[in-house]
Structures are given as C-alpha cells and as structure tokens.
Design a protein around this motif. Structure first.
Motif, PDB file in Angstrom:
ATOM      1  N   ALA A   1       0.820  -1.223   0.000  1.00  0.00           N
ATOM      2  CA  ALA A   1       0.000   0.000   0.000  1.00  0.00           C
ATOM      3  C   ALA A   1       0.849   1.266   0.000  1.00  0.00           C
ATOM      4  N   GLY A   2       2.154   1.137   0.159  1.00  0.00           N
ATOM      5  CA  GLY A   2       2.998   2.285   0.486  1.00  0.00           C
ATOM      6  C   GLY A   2       3.571   3.038  -0.702  1.00  0.00           C
ATOM      7  N   SER A   3       4.651   3.766  -0.423  1.00  0.00           N
ATOM      8  CA  SER A   3       5.219   4.707  -1.390  1.00  0.00           C
ATOM      9  C   SER A   3       5.819   4.006  -2.603  1.00  0.00           C
ATOM     10  N   GLN A   4       6.137   2.717  -2.464  1.00  0.00           N
ATOM     11  CA  GLN A   4       6.641   1.981  -3.611  1.00  0.00           C
ATOM     12  C   GLN A   4       5.603   1.004  -4.148  1.00  0.00           C
TER      13      GLN A   4
ATOM     14  N   VAL B   1       0.514   3.861  -3.372  1.00  0.00           N
ATOM     15  CA  VAL B   1       0.657   5.325  -3.425  1.00  0.00           C
ATOM     16  C   VAL B   1       1.643   5.726  -4.527  1.00  0.00           C
ATOM     17  N   GLY B   2       2.737   4.996  -4.631  1.00  0.00           N
ATOM     18  CA  GLY B   2       3.717   5.277  -5.681  1.00  0.00           C
ATOM     19  C   GLY B   2       3.118   5.108  -7.071  1.00  0.00           C
TER      20      GLY B   2
ATOM     21  N   GLN C   1       0.025   5.584  -7.913  1.00  0.00           N
ATOM     22  CA  GLN C   1      -0.844   6.737  -8.192  1.00  0.00           C
ATOM     23  C   GLN C   1      -0.002   7.942  -8.645  1.00  0.00           C
TER      24      GLN C   1
ATOM     25  N   LEU D   1       2.961   7.822 -10.161  1.00  0.00           N
ATOM     26  CA  LEU D   1       3.439   7.541 -11.525  1.00  0.00           C
ATOM     27  C   LEU D   1       2.322   7.698 -12.541  1.00  0.00           C
TER      28      LEU D   1
ATOM     29  N   ARG E   1       2.134  -1.476  -9.443  1.00  0.00           N
ATOM     30  CA  ARG E   1       2.060  -0.766  -8.167  1.00  0.00           C
ATOM     31  C   ARG E   1       0.622  -0.418  -7.787  1.00  0.00           C
TER      32      ARG E   1
END
Lengths: 305, 305
Positions: free
Chosen positions: A159-162, A165-166, A168, A170, A190
């Motif tokens: 669910a995180g930055s990679q 969220v990442g 979204q 990109l 992602r």
C-alpha cells in the motif's frame, strides 16, 4: 463473449459462491465499521458511505478464496480480509479528489468529497487506511503472531510509497505524455497488482499455506492482477456506463495511457487471455480446492463482452 | 519565565540528552526514509522534505525516554519510535491542506502542498502513514511478536477515526462556534493526547515495562499531553513567531477554541502547572531512571516565557 472454461454447473456454483463470500465481507464490514452515531458522526458516516456503497469486494474475496484453496477456515480471517477493502476504498476516495482525478461519480453515486466535502473525504480516507492496520493487528487469527506481523508488513509495503501510493504518483505523471510499455506495466503493478498479490498471499498465509502453496498462489496472483488490469482498461472503452457505475472513456478523457491505447483492443485482449492461462496454470498442484480461484480469473475475463 | 524544579546541572544534562535522543531519531529517519532517487522520486522527495524539515521529535523522544525509564535499550526500538514521527508528519501535511487549515508555512518553510502541489501532499501524507505501519511491523524488536502486535494496534487506534483523525474532524466542526470545556478536552485528547500516550506506552512496552510501570507511565503521558496542549495554546498568543516557525495568533485568526480563549491566560497557566505536577507525581516509583521524563514536562512548561 469470451469462452468460459468452466461447465455451466461450475458457473452456477461460481456465482453462488462469489455471492456468499462477498456477502460475508459485506456483513463483516457493516459490523466492523463504527456506527454512524459514533463520534464524530460525520466522519463515520462518510467512512461507511464510501465503503458500503457496493463494489465487487474483489480483494477480500481473493483473500478468502486463497484461504479456502489451502484448506483454511475463512471465518477467522474475515476482519483481516476486510482490511484490504478499507485500503482499496481509501485509495478510491483520495484518487477521486479534485486535486487528483476530480471524479464526481463512483459506483453510480456521488463521490465522498461531493457528498461530504473535501476535508471530510481526505480525513475519511485517512481513517479507513488507519483502520485497516487496526484490523490487521487485532487478536483472534489462527496463526502465530509472527506470521500475522509478516502479513501486516506485506500489506503495508504493497500500500505504500513503492506500491499503491507510488503507482498513483506515476499514473499522474504519465497522464498526457508518452509512456513506454515498461512504464505502463510498472504503474499497474504498483497501483493494482501489489495489493491483489498481498490479498492472495494474506489469505494463503493466514489460512496456513505451505511454502510451495504460497509460491503457487503468488504466481497466480501476479497473473490475475495483470488480467484484471487489462480487462479494466478494455472496459473503459467498451463497457456499459450503467454497469461500470462511472463514465466510459474517462481514461481517454484524462489522456491516460492504458493497455488499449498502447496495444489496441485486439492485442490487449490476447494479452489478457495469455495472462489468464498462466494464472490457471499456476494452480495445477492445488487441485479441486482451487476451483473457485480458477473460475475467478475466468470471471474477470468474462466481464469483457 | 516559570520556575524550573531541576538544578542547573540537571538542566544541562537535560539539554544534552534531549539533543542526543532527537539526534538519533533524525539519523534514523534519514536512513529509514527511501532516498530521493527511489521511484517515484518526487514522492520520496516530498516525504523527506516534510519529515526532515526539523521539529522537536517530541513523540519519538518520549518513546525513547519511556524505554530508558524502564531500563530498555533504545537502539532496537528506534524504527518503531520513528513511526510516531511519520504519523505526526502526515497529520501536519494533511492538516495544512487548502481544504483544511490552508497553511502556507510550517516550521518556517513552505508547507508540502505549497512546495509540491496538492496532489503530491495528499499522497506524501498517505505514504508516510502507511510507512509508519511498515516500520511498526518490521522484525528486530526485543519483545515477543504478540507484544509488538499490541503496540501496533494501540498506535492504529490512537491515530484512527476515534483518535487523531477524529480529533481533526471535531476541531474543524468546533471552529467558529461556541465550544464547551468538555468538548475542548475531548478534541485535544484525540488530536494530541492519544498519540502522545501511545508514544510513551510504545516505549515502555517495547522496553520491557512491568504492568505497574506501564500504568505509571500511562498516567504520566496523559498529564504530559494536557500540559503540552495548554502550553501550545498559550504560545499561539504569546509566542515568538520566529521560534514557532508559524504565524502567532493563527488560532485566533481561525476562530479556534483554545485553553486561552476558554479560560484566559492566567487560569490556563495554572492548569498547565497542575497538570505538570501530576505528570511528575506519576513517576515517583520509577526512581532516578525517570529523571529525563521529569525534566521533559518541565521543559514543556519552560517554553512559555
């Protein structure tokens, strides 16, 4: 209409079983979410509005199905499976915001910020994301706490930055400019793939999967996610607005790169079929108990008709 | 200037030790956050910008201090303590958004949405919140996994719809209308108190506290949180804009109810003093190892001068 590989009897069972699993998720979500009277009422009303507005419950259903496929008992893992739906709902609420995709409709209803205002939509999303981790860390699971922690950690990474969220970020960056096929695969991995993968692995791990079962189900999940995304892109072009609950052509309108814009409809459909076959092939050693997971990837394909 | 109850020697040690603990938190945050080159770079740059922009690191420092007060080793719990700072930072980023408090400055620097745009600020907040749970579920803690899950669960509850997020909703709703003293206490308990309480309990639980130590530290944390909030309200009126890093009088400007607007400056100061005494009293049985926690609540009071 794509050819279904299950028999008419299997199809009937599939629909009954899908409805049964999704129904258990709906009931559990209804019970787990704080009531509309819980202070602050407007926040909990917004959280319930967006979460209980419908949707296929695909991520929790995948988790429950993976649990069944390894012989686990779904009842005990229901709250953990619901956490996946809360994360999915939070991501939709935030994606719909004016600063992001600026969508007014979701599942045929006004989006959270249209109904409750922008501040409340941001906060309802925040609260749903947080509640997911509350559910994932709750007692009562039939596995050692070490395994529960590992599951929670995987979901957080997905669910995180990679992950989500990442993806979204990109996606926003790719809008309206040239995108390579590699970038498209990366964005979807992602934005959709990692949480679907985490959903299947959650169900498998909490259901007591062996390491070879877990590996097989992980391969299944990766191909399932790809199939799902390609079909989603196709439906944005060919779909029925009323069934989708959102305007068709919104990817085109937003200049988003999709499997269809990149490869055209026919090649996109071929890729979906290949991916579906690989998902089914991964289940070979799991036998009859994985029948529903097989039917599920066929169902995804059958949405394109 | 309020009277400090520690001697000049203790005060020197206090400042040195605060700097040492905050410095370890800064170093750990710097190492734990993905680098600015990690895809998507803009997201990780925004996450690092807001988290590494300074701040007192009060929540992780409280956690480390509680760990020390029960004889625990702070090194191993550093990532978990950093998770608290990520949650605090995410809440500030989202609170600053145009749809919320619409603040342009934070710690003397442009807020995240001013620097990176609104979409990226929402997503950076989402990613920091998610990363907090990634850190809290990571392996390497010196306690049984069951206790780690309990800590993570408490943090999720404190940050959730009936804690931090709920407090922000109530704060928005209270702006510009009559608020009772009970409502004010409730808003602050949710917005600030519960996460401070969770920080102290996290440090205690991961540091190996006995149940009586944990109870004492919980009482300390509750009074610490109240002291902190009252002083924060006072500083919004009397503070030095440059030291605060934000405009003074912003609560007044936003018509927010505060301890000062409700009770006046003198009674608010008395309440802060009473609360500080109760925080110190709770530490009686913890002995010399709790010296820093005693000095910490005095430090909070000493900011009002």
């Amino acid at each position: 209409m794509m050819k279904n590989e299950y028999t008419p009897g299997e199809q009937r069972n599939f629909q009954t079983h899908f409805a049964a699993l999704a129904g258990r998720v709906d009931t559990a979500l209804e019970q787990l979410l704080p009531g509309e009277d819980t202070p602050p009422p407007v926040l909990h009303t917004a959280m319930r509005y967006s979460t209980l507005a419908g949707g296929k419950r695909l991520r929790p259903v995948l988790a429950l199905a993976a649990c069944e496929a390894v012989g686990g008992e779904v009842e005990q893992i229901l709250p953990a499976a619901c956490a996946l739906e809360l994360i999915h709902t939070y991501s939709l609420i935030h994606d719909d915001l004016p600063a992001m995709d600026n969508d007014d409709l979701r599942r045929g209803l006004p989006t959270c910020h249209i109904k409750f205002g922008e501040a409340m939509a941001i906060l309802a999303g925040d609260a749903l994301l947080t509640m997911a981790f509350e559910l994932l860390s709750a007692p009562g699971l039939p596995v050692p706490p070490q395994r529960q922690l590992a599951v929670l950690h995987e979901v957080a990474v997905a669910a995180g930055s990679q992950g989500l969220v990442g993806g979204q970020v990109l996606d926003i960056q790719a809008t309206g400019r040239e995108t390579t096929p590699e970038e498209l695969v990366d964005i979807h991995r992602r934005k959709t793939g990692m949480l679907i993968r985490a959903a299947v692995r959650l169900g498998a791990m909490l259901g007591g999967a062996s390491s070879s079962q877990l590996a097989a189900l992980t391969t299944y999940a990766e191909h399932f996610g790809l199939t799902f995304q390609i079909i989603d892109d196709i439906l944005d072009i060919t779909g029925d607005e009323q069934k989708l609950g959102k305007p068709v052509g919104s990817d085109q309108k937003n200049n988003k790169v999709t499997y269809v814009s990149l490869y055209g409809l026919e090649v996109a459909r071929q890729k979906a079929q290949e991916s579906r076959q690989q998902a089914r092939a991964a289940l070979a050693d799991l036998g009859e108990r994985a029948w529903f997971l097989r039917a599920l990837v066929d169902f995804v394909i059958s949405r394109d008709h």
